[in-house]
Every structure is written in C-alpha cells, then in structure tokens.
Enzyme design. Sequence first.
Site, mmCIF file in Angstrom:
data_model
loop_
_atom_site.group_PDB
_atom_site.id
_atom_site.type_symbol
_atom_site.label_atom_id
_atom_site.label_comp_id
_atom_site.label_asym_id
_atom_site.label_seq_id
_atom_site.Cartn_x
_atom_site.Cartn_y
_atom_site.Cartn_z
ATOM 1 C CG ASN A 20 -1.958 -1.065 1.191
ATOM 2 O OD1 ASN A 20 -2.819 -1.087 0.330
ATOM 3 N ND2 ASN A 20 -1.846 -2.006 2.115
ATOM 4 C CB SER A 54 4.740 9.406 9.151
ATOM 5 O OG SER A 54 4.576 9.136 10.523
ATOM 6 C CE1 TYR A 95 2.348 4.999 8.160
ATOM 7 C CE2 TYR A 95 3.387 5.839 10.159
ATOM 8 C CZ TYR A 95 2.580 6.034 9.052
ATOM 9 O OH TYR A 95 2.006 7.265 8.839
ATOM 10 C CE LYS A 146 3.307 6.834 5.064
ATOM 11 N NZ LYS A 146 2.388 7.563 4.194
HETATM 12 N N1 NAI Z 1 -3.332 11.007 10.893
HETATM 13 C C1 NAI Z 1 -2.105 11.364 11.234
HETATM 14 O O1 NAI Z 1 -1.888 11.949 12.319
HETATM 15 C C2 NAI Z 1 -0.943 11.066 10.316
HETATM 16 C C3 NAI Z 1 -1.114 10.570 9.041
HETATM 17 N N2 NAI Z 1 -0.013 10.380 8.235
HETATM 18 C C4 NAI Z 1 -0.161 9.891 6.871
HETATM 19 O O2 NAI Z 1 -1.233 10.582 6.240
HETATM 20 C C5 NAI Z 1 -1.918 9.705 5.349
HETATM 21 C C6 NAI Z 1 -3.396 9.698 5.707
HETATM 22 O O3 NAI Z 1 -3.518 9.220 7.031
HETATM 23 P P1 NAI Z 1 -4.940 9.165 7.769
HETATM 24 O O4 NAI Z 1 -5.883 10.068 7.077
HETATM 25 O O5 NAI Z 1 -4.677 9.318 9.199
HETATM 26 O O6 NAI Z 1 -5.311 7.653 7.498
HETATM 27 P P2 NAI Z 1 -6.761 7.030 7.175
HETATM 28 O O7 NAI Z 1 -6.633 5.575 7.349
HETATM 29 O O8 NAI Z 1 -7.807 7.767 7.941
HETATM 30 O O9 NAI Z 1 -6.908 7.380 5.624
HETATM 31 C C7 NAI Z 1 -6.153 6.708 4.660
HETATM 32 C C8 NAI Z 1 -7.072 6.414 3.491
HETATM 33 O O10 NAI Z 1 -6.301 5.760 2.477
HETATM 34 C C9 NAI Z 1 -7.099 4.711 1.942
HETATM 35 N N3 NAI Z 1 -6.184 3.684 1.410
HETATM 36 C C10 NAI Z 1 -5.392 2.853 2.111
HETATM 37 N N4 NAI Z 1 -4.706 2.041 1.282
HETATM 38 C C11 NAI Z 1 -5.096 2.375 0.029
HETATM 39 C C12 NAI Z 1 -4.756 1.891 -1.252
HETATM 40 N N5 NAI Z 1 -3.886 0.878 -1.408
HETATM 41 N N6 NAI Z 1 -5.339 2.460 -2.332
HETATM 42 C C13 NAI Z 1 -6.251 3.466 -2.197
HETATM 43 N N7 NAI Z 1 -6.602 3.965 -0.995
HETATM 44 C C14 NAI Z 1 -6.028 3.426 0.100
HETATM 45 C C15 NAI Z 1 -7.941 4.208 3.089
HETATM 46 O O11 NAI Z 1 -9.108 3.568 2.626
HETATM 47 C C16 NAI Z 1 -8.225 5.496 3.855
HETATM 48 O O12 NAI Z 1 -9.446 6.091 3.441
HETATM 49 C C17 NAI Z 1 -1.265 8.336 5.484
HETATM 50 O O13 NAI Z 1 -0.376 8.153 4.404
HETATM 51 C C18 NAI Z 1 -0.516 8.424 6.792
HETATM 52 O O14 NAI Z 1 0.641 7.606 6.752
HETATM 53 C C19 NAI Z 1 1.248 10.663 8.650
HETATM 54 C C20 NAI Z 1 1.470 11.120 9.909
HETATM 55 C C21 NAI Z 1 0.397 11.363 10.851
HETATM 56 O O1 LIG Z 2 2.131 8.555 11.170
HETATM 57 C C1 LIG Z 2 1.283 8.521 12.051
HETATM 58 O O2 LIG Z 2 1.522 9.159 13.217
HETATM 59 C C2 LIG Z 2 0.449 9.480 14.136
HETATM 60 C C3 LIG Z 2 1.087 9.771 15.481
HETATM 61 O O3 LIG Z 2 1.778 8.620 15.911
HETATM 62 P P1 LIG Z 2 1.540 7.969 17.366
HETATM 63 O O4 LIG Z 2 2.424 6.764 17.391
HETATM 64 O O5 LIG Z 2 1.973 9.017 18.338
HETATM 65 O O6 LIG Z 2 0.059 7.683 17.483
HETATM 66 C C4 LIG Z 2 -0.535 8.315 14.198
HETATM 67 O O7 LIG Z 2 -1.602 8.642 15.078
HETATM 68 C C5 LIG Z 2 -1.046 8.062 12.793
HETATM 69 O O8 LIG Z 2 -1.975 7.002 12.775
HETATM 70 C C6 LIG Z 2 0.114 7.655 11.918
HETATM 71 O O9 LIG Z 2 -0.324 7.530 10.579
#
Ligand code: NAI
Ligand SMILES: O=C1O[C@H](COP(=O)(O)O)[C@@H](O)[C@H](O)[C@H]1O
Length: 256
Positions: free
Chosen positions: A85, A110, A146, A150
């Site tokens: 993914n 990340s 993970y 990234k």
């Molecule tokens: N939420 C956070 O605090 C952080 C998020 N990130 C990065 O930001 C991005 C988004 O994260 P979130 O919104 O929290 O995650 P999330 O899980 O809420 O959203 C990710 C979306 O990507 C879709 N997805 C997953 N694999 C897929 C694939 N192979 N093809 C098409 N769609 C796919 C999922 O269905 C989901 O809707 C990720 O890449 C994550 O690593 C990085 C650091 C922190």
């Molecule tokens: O990259 C990500 O980081 C956030 C924060 O990390 P955590 O280990 O402090 O929870 C995480 O919540 C998020 O799912 C992940 O995609």
Amino acid sequence: MDEESVLLTGAKGRVGRAILDGLADEYDWRLLFHNPPPEEPDHPYLVGDVVDEELMAEACEGIDTIIHLAGDPRPEAPWDSVLENNIHGTKVIMQAAVDAGVEKFVYASSNHAVGHYETERKPDLYRAHDEFRLDGTELPRPGNFYGVSKAAGETLGRFYHDEHGLKVCCIRIGNLTKGHPPIDYERGQAMWLSHRDCAHLHQCAIDAAYDYEIVYGISDNDRKYYSLERAKEVLGYDPQDNSAHFEGEERVVDGD
Ligand SMILES: NC(=O)C1=CN([C@@H]2O[C@H](COP(=O)(O)OP(=O)(O)OC[C@H]3O[C@@H](n4cnc5c(N)ncnc54)[C@H](O)[C@@H]3O)[C@@H](O)[C@H]2O)C=CC1
Ligand SMILES: O=C1O[C@H](COP(=O)(O)O)[C@@H](O)[C@H](O)[C@H]1O
C-alpha cells in the site's frame, strides 16, 4: 485562469477530511476513494487502489498537483501491508504522475520516519524547555516498518524529482486530532497538528514553488522537537494553533 486541478488520494481518511473541510472551494478537486463512498461526494471521484496502474493513469490525467495520502497509516502495520500500500502504491502513482505531466506531488510522510531520534532523548525532547530540533535535513531513523515505508516514499520522491523533474514536497505529519490536542500524551502534544493548520499547510504546498522538500507538519506548539523553519521559509506556512493553549483543560478529544 483555470482553477488548479488537485488529485487527493485517501480522501475519506482523517487527513483527507481535514484538508477538504478547509479547502473544498479553493481548487478543482478530484478524489480517490479506496471503496465506494456511502454518500455522493461534492467533487468528481474515482474508486480503487493506488497500485492499479490503469486507474492511476486515469486519475492523474489533466491534474496539476497530487496530494497523496492513501496508504496504511498504522505505526504497527505489518511489512506486507506497507510494502504494497505505501511503498509500491507510492511508486505507481508517482510514475503515473510523471507520465501524465503532473507538476507537483505532495507526499504524506510521517513522524515515524524519524522515530528513533527520540529514543535516547525522551521524554525531555517532548517538553517546552528542550531545544533539540529535527529540521528535515537529517537522515531517516524509522521506528517501525511503517516508518521505513514513509522514508521509502520520501526517497521515491527524490528519485522522481531528480530523474523526471517532478516537484515533490514531503510533509512529515505529526499527530492530527480534531478540535483538541491529545490528552495525557506529551509526544502527541509536541507534534500536534490541528485541522486548520493541516489544511493551511497543504494549501501552502499546493501553491508554493519548490523543487524537492522535506518539511515537518505540526502546529506551532510550545512543546516541539520538529523545526517549522523550512515550512515557513519555503512554503509560507503560518500556523495558528499551539497545543499549549489547551493545557489544563479537561475536554474530550474527538477520536479523529
Ligand atoms: N493522521 C495522522 O496523524 C498522520 C497521518 N499520516 C499519513 O497521512 C496519510 C493519511 O492518514 P490518515 O488520514 O490518518 O489515514 P486514514 O486511514 O484515515 O486514511 C487513509 C485512506 O487511504 C485509503 N487507502 C489505504 N490504502 C489504500 C490503497 N492501497 N489504495 C487506495 N486507498 C487506500 C484508506 O481507505 C483510507 O481512506 C497516510 O499516508 C498516513 O501515513 C502521517 C502522519 C500522521
Ligand atoms: O504517522 C502517524 O503518526 C500518528 C502519530 O503517531 P503515534 O504513534 O503518536 O500515534 C498516528 O496517530 C497516525 O496514525 C500515523 O499515521
């Protein structure tokens, strides 16, 4: 002038919703969902997987900028999942971007790409008095598979920039929560990214001029171990929120 066309992958996720909540009217959006959305979205969309080369070719057609969020976001995600993914998916969409003549690619990296810089410094680096800062020039030190994925995405971006001229901005996102920073979690407070700062930072990354950049995506927290200087200087990022403003409050965090 035509509105900038932006492809947003992972549009239904937490980060995607923060971006769309803030910027829905700013660009000509095209959304990518992994599964069919339960309600009809306000923007054109496609459904499928980022590893699908044909679908990604269609998704990138006529697009100026891609914000690539789709992937497995779990710090504990197993190797097979992040390999498919996150690493392979990012390679497929970057190749499709280049083939379609997309100009800019904003990549959701990340904090976990540099997690092991914390190992010998915690918990001090999570506290406001501590002056240690990562600024994006350091080598990755992932704390899990993970984080490895990234860092691999950042490296793929470097390759597609140097080899094909794609403009790439990697945002090492901290911890996005809605309305309130994480409670009783110093690390999360130090790398909190509010929803409005998240939308604003991505707007900056769509609008600014750059070649290849790695910046940190956090709010302007008193507690911090990531420098915001590069994001401010290159992108014009001007964060409005600070986790310290919530200290002492007993509010419940929205799980998002
Ligand atoms: N939420 C956070 O605090 C952080 C998020 N990130 C990065 O930001 C991005 C988004 O994260 P979130 O919104 O929290 O995650 P999330 O899980 O809420 O959203 C990710 C979306 O990507 C879709 N997805 C997953 N694999 C897929 C694939 N192979 N093809 C098409 N769609 C796919 C999922 O269905 C989901 O809707 C990720 O890449 C994550 O690593 C990085 C650091 C922190
Ligand atoms: O990259 C990500 O980081 C956030 C924060 O990390 P955590 O280990 O402090 O929870 C995480 O919540 C998020 O799912 C992940 O995609």
